[in-house]
Design a protein around this motif. Structure first.
Motif, PDB file in Angstrom:
ATOM      1  N   LEU A  41      31.183  40.245  42.640  1.00  0.00           N
ATOM      2  CA  LEU A  41      31.519  40.543  41.243  1.00  0.00           C
ATOM      3  C   LEU A  41      32.959  41.011  41.132  1.00  0.00           C
ATOM      4  O   LEU A  41      33.717  40.559  40.273  1.00  0.00           O
ATOM      5  N   HIS A  89      35.310  40.555  43.319  1.00  0.00           N
ATOM      6  CA  HIS A  89      36.206  39.481  43.727  1.00  0.00           C
ATOM      7  C   HIS A  89      36.399  38.468  42.607  1.00  0.00           C
ATOM      8  O   HIS A  89      37.501  37.947  42.408  1.00  0.00           O
ATOM      9  N   ALA A  90      35.319  38.186  41.887  1.00  0.00           N
ATOM     10  CA  ALA A  90      35.430  37.261  40.762  1.00  0.00           C
ATOM     11  C   ALA A  90      36.439  37.798  39.752  1.00  0.00           C
ATOM     12  O   ALA A  90      37.281  37.062  39.242  1.00  0.00           O
ATOM     13  N   ALA A  91      36.379  39.105  39.494  1.00  0.00           N
ATOM     14  CA  ALA A  91      37.304  39.701  38.536  1.00  0.00           C
ATOM     15  C   ALA A  91      38.741  39.592  39.039  1.00  0.00           C
ATOM     16  O   ALA A  91      39.656  39.288  38.266  1.00  0.00           O
ATOM     17  N   LEU A  92      38.948  39.797  40.338  1.00  0.00           N
ATOM     18  CA  LEU A  92      40.295  39.685  40.897  1.00  0.00           C
ATOM     19  C   LEU A  92      40.827  38.264  40.727  1.00  0.00           C
ATOM     20  O   LEU A  92      41.962  38.052  40.320  1.00  0.00           O
ATOM     21  N   VAL A  93      39.971  37.282  41.039  1.00  0.00           N
ATOM     22  CA  VAL A  93      40.390  35.890  40.891  1.00  0.00           C
ATOM     23  C   VAL A  93      40.654  35.577  39.416  1.00  0.00           C
ATOM     24  O   VAL A  93      41.553  34.810  39.081  1.00  0.00           O
ATOM     25  N   ASP A  94      39.882  36.201  38.533  1.00  0.00           N
ATOM     26  CA  ASP A  94      40.061  35.964  37.098  1.00  0.00           C
ATOM     27  C   ASP A  94      41.313  36.641  36.550  1.00  0.00           C
ATOM     28  O   ASP A  94      41.569  36.563  35.351  1.00  0.00           O
ATOM     29  N   GLY A  95      42.042  37.339  37.397  1.00  0.00           N
ATOM     30  CA  GLY A  95      43.328  37.871  36.955  1.00  0.00           C
ATOM     31  C   GLY A  95      43.363  39.368  36.733  1.00  0.00           C
ATOM     32  O   GLY A  95      44.359  39.892  36.252  1.00  0.00           O
ATOM     33  N   ALA A  96      42.270  40.062  37.074  1.00  0.00           N
ATOM     34  CA  ALA A  96      42.268  41.510  36.896  1.00  0.00           C
ATOM     35  C   ALA A  96      42.995  42.178  38.061  1.00  0.00           C
ATOM     36  O   ALA A  96      42.990  41.662  39.173  1.00  0.00           O
ATOM     37  N   GLU A 109      41.596  47.304  37.039  1.00  0.00           N
ATOM     38  CA  GLU A 109      40.906  46.640  35.931  1.00  0.00           C
ATOM     39  C   GLU A 109      39.539  46.125  36.378  1.00  0.00           C
ATOM     40  O   GLU A 109      38.555  46.227  35.651  1.00  0.00           O
ATOM     41  N   ALA A 110      39.491  45.558  37.574  1.00  0.00           N
ATOM     42  CA  ALA A 110      38.214  45.069  38.087  1.00  0.00           C
ATOM     43  C   ALA A 110      37.222  46.230  38.183  1.00  0.00           C
ATOM     44  O   ALA A 110      36.049  46.101  37.842  1.00  0.00           O
ATOM     45  N   ASP A 163      36.384  47.198  34.411  1.00  0.00           N
ATOM     46  CA  ASP A 163      35.702  46.160  33.634  1.00  0.00           C
ATOM     47  C   ASP A 163      34.351  45.777  34.230  1.00  0.00           C
ATOM     48  O   ASP A 163      33.433  45.402  33.506  1.00  0.00           O
ATOM     49  N   VAL A 164      34.248  45.795  35.545  1.00  0.00           N
ATOM     50  CA  VAL A 164      33.084  45.194  36.187  1.00  0.00           C
ATOM     51  C   VAL A 164      32.253  46.203  36.984  1.00  0.00           C
ATOM     52  O   VAL A 164      31.039  46.270  36.830  1.00  0.00           O
ATOM     53  N   PRO A 213      30.716  49.441  34.620  1.00  0.00           N
ATOM     54  CA  PRO A 213      29.542  49.147  33.790  1.00  0.00           C
ATOM     55  C   PRO A 213      28.273  48.948  34.621  1.00  0.00           C
ATOM     56  O   PRO A 213      27.179  49.318  34.197  1.00  0.00           O
TER      57      PRO A 213
END
Ligand SMILES: Nc1ncnc2c1ncn2[C@@H]1O[C@H](COP(=O)(O)OP(=O)(O)O)[C@@H](O)[C@H]1O
Ligand SMILES: [Mg+2]
Lengths: 278, 365
Positions: free
Chosen positions: A169, A171-178, A182-183, A186-187, A190
């Motif tokens: 999860l 890592h997905a945020a990091l790849v998505d630009g966070a 922020e990761a 945001d992730v 929560p």
């Protein structure tokens, strides 16, 4: 749920209600007493319900005593401790779970070890430390003191919550630009929310109810929290003002009850959901 | 140009846990390249290094001609689909797809339009307000794809994206993915341990084993000219037949002798290009379809017959070797029967027993 016969059901209910009554009786008595005029307290036979209900004790407490000051102190200490512990523990737990660095496991065990130490043995060293640093006798010294024993537990609680969050999860945020932060916000946060709320509640209650450290670390009247302040104010060698004490107790309980009422939904949802699934 | 280049990439976790060793790989723009290999061979680690989630111990990575070895994942112009999909559980489908745009500061109006386009493309319309846990596996998979394609990256990285789907859906998604890639015209690096996926979808396949690249080639090259014993054994179902023996000479021609069989190799066989092959300890590899039962110089005895419908897999013993072949369905063969068979020796592969290398690999076929 297992199915039960009607007889077993009745026995269970009876047992449960007995326990509830035993637990609830002092609380109910506290509320009732706080509403009785002073002369009604010691009548024989005792009255159950107040014959002439009155709010005079509450009024006196708020207008004629330092109760509001103590209340403010307690609120500042509890909120401050809670914020400090939640911020440090979420970031710390995340670090313990996700980052590889030398001594990581050792660190986690040391944290648990400090939690196992009885808090009484730390009280004098801590006091000397506070004096040395120059923060003795302040609200801040209590925030620090409560943090020292809320933090280890909070770290362990949150660590298990964080460990259940799949790292993909983040890592997905990091790849998505966070960014990393922020990761986390945001992730990760929560997902760990039930854990964060449990931690916050635990810390708040601990800081709100603590007595021993407050007694030792603070002996200036304007820096006292409710626990030591109220006792100090209403009890003396000659007299205990029972009605005022009961009214104070009721008002001290209100913030905890309110906090529970608001957060209970999240708590049960968090525990009910078990882990987090990706 | 948005190709990908890995230069001497090396990755180890601790002193004696080498995950990827001296990997050189060049992926062309718009190419669909699969990283294929058994579990634990370093595919995911390679992909994660491409994504920037893992730092190579040494070596350099280029994407679109720009070196990105030290660049953060979010700035590499890549998108990744994870094996577990990694959808954000607390966000709706729409929010999941919008997240990468949000993190790149795409203005709200434009963001809405881009999400809407992606939702249309993947037919996710009725699902936009649902949370991931309210979706089936196939739907989650599409959302993960949506989150990857929405911001139009130069390169897609996919880590076993179909492995959590059931067989039927997998076949369907395979076709859909191929169409999608053609439509988007983007470079895709696709990690899988499933050779069927790699063979059907890829322009080229990079086969890895124990952290090392074994062969890089088109599916056809990989199947017809496996570079070594590992590739030959890994690709193909049923697997290639193997027998160990030596190179000899029979009737003036190079021949394989071993396991009770002597197989002369016809003129033009690639082994002729291998100097000093005579007498070498080798292993012969023959695809099941190159073992033809019915008549021929060899005799064997059938052990197992496995009808699959349109074809039947037959296992039989010949000499000291166990062989597999496939025959059209409906041919009546029974376990215990004797059969005669021949081998299409022109398609036989010979591998050096010492290092597994294919003999005459340089000569082509
Ligand atoms: N974070 C890690 N720490 C230690 N070893 C790892 C780590 N990640 C992967 N490995 C090891 O590296 C090797 C390759 O793993 P991986 O790339 O996940 O293989 P694949 O995706 O091909 O199955 C395995 O032996 C695995 O145990
Ligand atoms: Mg993997």
């Amino acid at each position: 749920m297992t199915r039960r016969g009607p007889v077993a059901q009745a026995i269970y209910s009876l047992f449960a209600w007995t326990v509830v009554l035993i637990v609830a009786f002092p609380l109910v008595w506290m509320v009732l007493t706080s509403l009785k005029p002073q002369f009604e307290l010691f009548t024989i036979p005792p009255t159950i319900l107040p014959q002439e209900p009155t709010l005079e004790h509450y009024a006196r407490l708020l207008n004629e005593t330092p109760f509001p000051l103590y209340f403010r102190n307690s609120a500042l200490i509890a909120v401050g401790t809670t914020m400090l512990v939640v911020v440090v523990a979420t970031l710390g737990a995340h670090s313990l779970v996700r980052f590889a660095y030398p001594g990581r496991r050792w660190l986690a065990q040391m944290v648990l070890f400090t939690y196992l130490l009885p808090s009484v043995v730390l009280i004098i060293p801590l006091y000397l430390l506070m004096v040395w640093v120059g923060v003795a006798n302040t609200l801040f010294s209590l925030v620090i003191a409560y943090t020292t024993f809320a933090l280890p537990f909070a770290l362990w609680l949150l660590r298990s919550f964080m460990a259940a969050i799949p790292d993909e999860l983040e890592h997905a945020a990091l790849v998505d630009g966070a960014t990393r932060m922020e990761a986390f916000v945001d992730v990760i946060l929560p997902q760990a929310l039930p854990g964060v709320i449990s931690t916050a509640l635990f810390t708040f209650i601990l800081a709100w109810n603590e007595y021993l450290y407050a007694l030792v670390l603070v002996n200036r009247d304007d820096a006292r929290p409710l626990t030591t302040g109220v006792i100090n104010m209403l009890t003396s060698a000659f007299n205990i003002e029972w009605s005022l004490l009961m009214a104070a107790s009721v008002m001290m309980s209100v913030p905890l009850i309110v906090a529970f009422a608001f957060l209970q939904k999240h708590l049960t949802r968090g525990f009910g959901a078990g882990g987090v699934k990706g | 140009m948005a190709g990908v280049r890995l230069e001497k990439i090396h990755k180890s976790f601790g002193a004696d846990a080498v995950a990827v060793r001296a990997l050189d790989l060049e992926i062309a723009e718009r190419e669909f390249l699969s990283l294929l290999g058994p579990s634990g061979c370093g595919k995911t680690t390679t992909l994660r290094m491409l994504a920037g989630l893992e730092q190579p111990t040494s070596g350099r990575i280029f994407i679109g001609g720009r070196e990105v070895t030290e660049v953060a994942p979010g700035r590499r112009d890549i998108a990744m689909v994870f094996q577990s999909y990694a959808l954000y559980p607390h966000m709706t489908v729409g929010e999941n797809i919008a997240y990468p745009l949000k993190k790149r500061g795409v203005p709200s109006a434009e963001r809405k339009a881009m999400v809407a386009r992606t939702v249309d493309l993947l037919q996710l319309g009725p699902l936009v307000d649902r949370k991931p846990r309210q979706l089936s596996g196939g739907q989650q998979q599409r959302v993960a794809l949506g989150r990857a394609i929405v911001r139009d990256p130069a390169v897609f990285l996919l880590d076993e994206p179909l492995s959590n789907l059931d067989a039927k859906l997998r076949a369907h998604m395979r076709a859909e993915l191929i169409q999608l890639q053609k439509r988007l015209g983007k470079t895709m690096v696709y990690v899988t341990h499933d050779q069927l996926e790699a063979m059907t979808m890829s322009d080229r396949i990079a086969i890895m084993n124990k952290g090392e690249l074994q062969q890089l080639g088109t599916p056809d090259e990989i199947y017809r000219r496996p570079a070594n014993r590992f590739v030959a054994g890994f690709v193909g179902t049923p697997a290639m037949n193997f027998a160990t023996g030596r190179m000899t000479v029979a009737d003036g021609r190079p021949a394989f002798a071993g396991a009770g069989l002597t197989i002369p190799l016809p003129p033009g066989h690639p082994v002729e290009g291998e100097a000093g092959a005579g007498g070498r300890a080798v292993e012969i590899g023959i695809r099941p379809e190159d073992v033809v039962v019915g008549e021929g110089p060899f005799e064997g005895r059938i052990r197992v017959v496995e009808p699959t419908g349109h074809e039947t897999i037959v296992l039989f013993a010949a000499g000291e070797a166990d062989l597999v072949t496939r025959v059209p369905g409906g041919i009546a063969l029974k376990a215990g029967e004797a059969v005669r068979f021949r081998v299409r020796a022109e398609n036989a592969h010979l591998f050096d027993q010492a290092d597994g290398r294919r003999l005459g690999a340089a000569a082509g076929h």
